[in-house]
Design a protein around this motif. Structure first.
Motif, PDB file in Angstrom:
ATOM      1  N   ASN A   6      -6.550 -11.493 -42.859  1.00  0.00           N
ATOM      2  CA  ASN A   6      -7.001 -10.542 -43.907  1.00  0.00           C
ATOM      3  C   ASN A   6      -5.539  -9.547 -44.444  1.00  0.00           C
ATOM      4  N   THR A   7      -4.458  -9.979 -43.554  1.00  0.00           N
ATOM      5  CA  THR A   7      -3.507  -9.086 -43.751  1.00  0.00           C
ATOM      6  C   THR A   7      -2.840  -9.144 -45.045  1.00  0.00           C
ATOM      7  N   ILE A   8      -2.878 -10.145 -45.833  1.00  0.00           N
ATOM      8  CA  ILE A   8      -2.450 -10.350 -46.979  1.00  0.00           C
ATOM      9  C   ILE A   8      -3.053  -9.682 -47.915  1.00  0.00           C
ATOM     10  N   VAL A 112       5.312  -1.446 -48.135  1.00  0.00           N
ATOM     11  CA  VAL A 112       4.384  -2.312 -48.453  1.00  0.00           C
ATOM     12  C   VAL A 112       4.966  -3.720 -48.940  1.00  0.00           C
ATOM     13  N   THR A 113       5.741  -3.757 -50.022  1.00  0.00           N
ATOM     14  CA  THR A 113       6.376  -4.963 -50.365  1.00  0.00           C
ATOM     15  C   THR A 113       7.174  -5.646 -49.422  1.00  0.00           C
ATOM     16  N   GLU A 114       8.103  -4.808 -48.884  1.00  0.00           N
ATOM     17  CA  GLU A 114       8.698  -5.323 -47.574  1.00  0.00           C
ATOM     18  C   GLU A 114       7.861  -6.194 -46.694  1.00  0.00           C
ATOM     19  N   ARG A 115       6.589  -5.579 -46.377  1.00  0.00           N
ATOM     20  CA  ARG A 115       6.087  -6.248 -45.288  1.00  0.00           C
ATOM     21  C   ARG A 115       5.170  -7.470 -45.838  1.00  0.00           C
ATOM     22  N   LYS A 119       5.560 -11.566 -44.899  1.00  0.00           N
ATOM     23  CA  LYS A 119       4.458 -12.265 -44.590  1.00  0.00           C
ATOM     24  C   LYS A 119       4.650 -13.843 -45.111  1.00  0.00           C
ATOM     25  N   PHE A 120       5.251 -13.680 -46.679  1.00  0.00           N
ATOM     26  CA  PHE A 120       5.510 -14.754 -47.271  1.00  0.00           C
ATOM     27  C   PHE A 120       6.602 -15.506 -46.886  1.00  0.00           C
ATOM     28  N   SER A 121       7.585 -14.896 -46.137  1.00  0.00           N
ATOM     29  CA  SER A 121       8.708 -15.655 -45.710  1.00  0.00           C
ATOM     30  C   SER A 121       8.191 -16.402 -44.503  1.00  0.00           C
ATOM     31  N   THR A 122       7.482 -15.998 -43.560  1.00  0.00           N
ATOM     32  CA  THR A 122       6.834 -16.385 -42.420  1.00  0.00           C
ATOM     33  C   THR A 122       6.195 -17.695 -42.783  1.00  0.00           C
TER      34      THR A 122
END
Length: 131
Positions: A6-8, A112-115, A119-122
């Motif tokens: 649910n983080t995304i 928020v955009t960095e976070r 997530k997408f990089s992970t």
């Protein structure tokens, strides 16, 4: 089983809130000299409550337990600011406060955009197999 946590979706809600806040601040700044214009504000509390309501799934085993499903769904709320000082023309926009809110919102948006980028990089790293 859910592929993504649910983080995304929570980060997406945070970006939507920041976008709404930006629009409200921009509207206030654009109307700084408009007679009788009342400054508006975006409510983070309503946005947070909506995110929490969507992520909590509970089942009642007793009639005395709190029912999560009866809560009304709320959207991000834009409201007129109360208890403000009015200018001589009836306008309630404080340009210094709006510029400060604009800078604060920009920092929030960048965080928020960095976070979400992290997530997408992970996820991309997992798809590549850790390479």
């Amino acid at each position: 089983m859910s592929l993504f946590s649910n983080t995304i979706s929570t980060l997406e809600s945070a970006l939507n809130y920041s976008s709404l806040k930006q629009k409200v601040i921009s509207q206030n700044i654009a109307n700084v000299d408009t007679p009788n214009y009342k400054a508006k504000d975006a409510s983070f509390k309503a946005t947070l409550q909506q995110a929490v309501d969507q992520s909590i799934h509970a089942y009642r085993s007793d009639g005395r337990h709190y029912d999560f499903k009866q809560r009304p769904q709320t959207n991000a709320a834009v409201s007129t600011r109360q208890n403000v000082q009015y200018n001589h023309n009836g306008n309630s926009v404080d340009l210094d406060k709006e510029m400060s809110d604009l800078a604060t919102n920009q920092i929030y948006y960048n965080a928020v955009t960095e976070r979400i980028n992290g997530k997408f990089s992970t996820l991309q790293n997992v798809i590549r197999g850790g390479k």
